[in-house]
Design a protein around this motif. Sequence first.
Motif, PDB file in Angstrom:
ATOM      1  N   HIS A 224       0.846  -1.194   0.000  1.00 43.86           N
ATOM      2  CA  HIS A 224       0.000   0.000   0.000  1.00 43.86           C
ATOM      3  C   HIS A 224       0.883   1.246   0.000  1.00 43.86           C
ATOM      4  O   HIS A 224       1.815   1.354   0.789  1.00 43.86           O
ATOM      5  CB  HIS A 224      -0.917   0.008   1.223  1.00 43.86           C
ATOM      6  N   LYS A 225       0.596   2.176  -0.877  1.00 41.01           N
ATOM      7  CA  LYS A 225       1.356   3.423  -0.962  1.00 41.01           C
ATOM      8  C   LYS A 225       0.681   4.491  -0.106  1.00 41.01           C
ATOM      9  O   LYS A 225      -0.528   4.620  -0.100  1.00 41.01           O
ATOM     10  CB  LYS A 225       1.435   3.921  -2.413  1.00 41.01           C
ATOM     11  N   GLY A 226       1.476   5.240   0.620  1.00 35.90           N
ATOM     12  CA  GLY A 226       0.950   6.332   1.431  1.00 35.90           C
ATOM     13  C   GLY A 226       0.638   5.912   2.848  1.00 35.90           C
ATOM     14  O   GLY A 226       0.950   4.806   3.298  1.00 35.90           O
ATOM     15  N   ALA A 227       0.004   6.821   3.553  1.00 34.90           N
ATOM     16  CA  ALA A 227      -0.349   6.593   4.962  1.00 34.90           C
ATOM     17  C   ALA A 227      -1.441   5.539   5.068  1.00 34.90           C
ATOM     18  O   ALA A 227      -2.275   5.406   4.170  1.00 34.90           O
ATOM     19  CB  ALA A 227      -0.817   7.903   5.582  1.00 34.90           C
ATOM     20  N   PRO A 228      -1.444   4.787   6.158  1.00 33.62           N
ATOM     21  CA  PRO A 228      -2.488   3.766   6.312  1.00 33.62           C
ATOM     22  C   PRO A 228      -3.857   4.406   6.567  1.00 33.62           C
ATOM     23  O   PRO A 228      -3.962   5.392   7.286  1.00 33.62           O
ATOM     24  CB  PRO A 228      -2.030   2.967   7.533  1.00 33.62           C
ATOM     25  N   PRO A 229      -4.905   3.836   5.951  1.00 34.98           N
ATOM     26  CA  PRO A 229      -6.265   4.294   6.251  1.00 34.98           C
ATOM     27  C   PRO A 229      -6.631   3.906   7.683  1.00 34.98           C
ATOM     28  O   PRO A 229      -5.975   3.070   8.294  1.00 34.98           O
ATOM     29  CB  PRO A 229      -7.140   3.530   5.261  1.00 34.98           C
ATOM     30  N   ASP A 230      -7.686   4.470   8.205  1.00 37.20           N
ATOM     31  CA  ASP A 230      -8.120   4.155   9.564  1.00 37.20           C
ATOM     32  C   ASP A 230      -8.521   2.682   9.663  1.00 37.20           C
ATOM     33  O   ASP A 230      -9.203   2.131   8.794  1.00 37.20           O
ATOM     34  CB  ASP A 230      -9.302   5.026   9.970  1.00 37.20           C
ATOM     35  N   TYR A 231      -8.078   2.053  10.760  1.00 34.88           N
ATOM     36  CA  TYR A 231      -8.380   0.647  11.006  1.00 34.88           C
ATOM     37  C   TYR A 231      -8.222   0.352  12.493  1.00 34.88           C
ATOM     38  O   TYR A 231      -7.332   0.876  13.162  1.00 34.88           O
ATOM     39  CB  TYR A 231      -7.421  -0.255  10.215  1.00 34.88           C
ATOM     40  N   PHE A 232      -9.101  -0.508  13.005  1.00 35.56           N
ATOM     41  CA  PHE A 232      -8.970  -1.061  14.351  1.00 35.56           C
ATOM     42  C   PHE A 232      -9.181  -2.555  14.228  1.00 35.56           C
ATOM     43  O   PHE A 232     -10.180  -3.006  13.655  1.00 35.56           O
ATOM     44  CB  PHE A 232     -10.017  -0.477  15.309  1.00 35.56           C
ATOM     45  N   GLY A 233      -8.249  -3.337  14.752  1.00 31.65           N
ATOM     46  CA  GLY A 233      -8.394  -4.783  14.736  1.00 31.65           C
ATOM     47  C   GLY A 233      -7.875  -5.384  16.020  1.00 31.65           C
ATOM     48  O   GLY A 233      -6.840  -4.963  16.537  1.00 31.65           O
ATOM     49  N   ALA A 234      -8.622  -6.362  16.537  1.00 32.01           N
ATOM     50  CA  ALA A 234      -8.225  -7.015  17.789  1.00 32.01           C
ATOM     51  C   ALA A 234      -8.590  -8.488  17.749  1.00 32.01           C
ATOM     52  O   ALA A 234      -9.676  -8.848  17.293  1.00 32.01           O
ATOM     53  CB  ALA A 234      -8.921  -6.345  18.968  1.00 32.01           C
ATOM     54  N   ASN A 235      -7.685  -9.334  18.209  1.00 34.28           N
ATOM     55  CA  ASN A 235      -7.945 -10.754  18.438  1.00 34.28           C
ATOM     56  C   ASN A 235      -8.021 -10.949  19.940  1.00 34.28           C
ATOM     57  O   ASN A 235      -7.048 -10.691  20.648  1.00 34.28           O
ATOM     58  CB  ASN A 235      -6.816 -11.621  17.873  1.00 34.28           C
ATOM     59  N   LEU A 236      -9.168 -11.433  20.420  1.00 37.36           N
ATOM     60  CA  LEU A 236      -9.427 -11.521  21.855  1.00 37.36           C
ATOM     61  C   LEU A 236      -9.889 -12.923  22.230  1.00 37.36           C
ATOM     62  O   LEU A 236     -10.342 -13.681  21.370  1.00 37.36           O
ATOM     63  CB  LEU A 236     -10.494 -10.490  22.233  1.00 37.36           C
ATOM     64  N   PRO A 237      -9.833 -13.250  23.534  1.00 37.32           N
ATOM     65  CA  PRO A 237     -10.311 -14.564  23.973  1.00 37.32           C
ATOM     66  C   PRO A 237     -11.817 -14.701  23.720  1.00 37.32           C
ATOM     67  O   PRO A 237     -12.549 -13.715  23.699  1.00 37.32           O
ATOM     68  CB  PRO A 237     -10.025 -14.588  25.470  1.00 37.32           C
ATOM     69  N   LEU A 238     -12.275 -15.933  23.516  1.00 37.75           N
ATOM     70  CA  LEU A 238     -13.696 -16.177  23.278  1.00 37.75           C
ATOM     71  C   LEU A 238     -14.559 -15.896  24.501  1.00 37.75           C
ATOM     72  O   LEU A 238     -15.733 -15.576  24.363  1.00 37.75           O
ATOM     73  CB  LEU A 238     -13.917 -17.625  22.825  1.00 37.75           C
TER      74      LEU A 238
END
Length: 177
Positions: free
Chosen positions: A110-124
């Motif tokens: 990806h070229k340029g600044a990263p777009p907005d994103y939130f990601g999390a892997n959590l316990p079930l």
Amino acid sequence: MRGSHTVHTVVLLAVALATAGCGSSGSPSAASASAGSSAAKPTSAAAAAATGSCGSYTAGKDGVIRTFCDGPAQAKVTVDGHSHVLKGGTCESSAGLWSVNIGVVTGADHKGAPPDYFGANLPLKGGTFSGADMAVDVGGKAYPLNASGTVSADRKSGTFSGKQILGDATVTGSFTC
């Protein structure tokens, strides 16, 4: 800062791929909510272009791996005192984890600044957690985290805090599904 970019890419992919086999396409829709920060709008045209609207990105083009734009999930994120709100994501159980994804996942090409994103892997299970992989991209900057926090018993909300991996930013926030 090549090392930081590599760590960020690994965290992003780990978080996003945990839900890759799930039924939701993550495709943007015309009515999708913006994943751009709404509590702290970009102040320049360059910053606005860097984050963009979640729906303006297409998976498979320009280094975009996947989008999470048309779901009910929302995250409120504070990075070193600056607040951001991301909307339109998904919450899914997959591969023994509960994953929250909001916004645009990009790869190293990806070229340029990263777009907005939130990601999390959590316990079930609900309760407290630590050592969770999280990726937060806001305001055109990437903040891969190793975080701790809480998840509600019904897995519909949670809180988190962590320090940026290979950096010194403090990131805190909450999420709802």
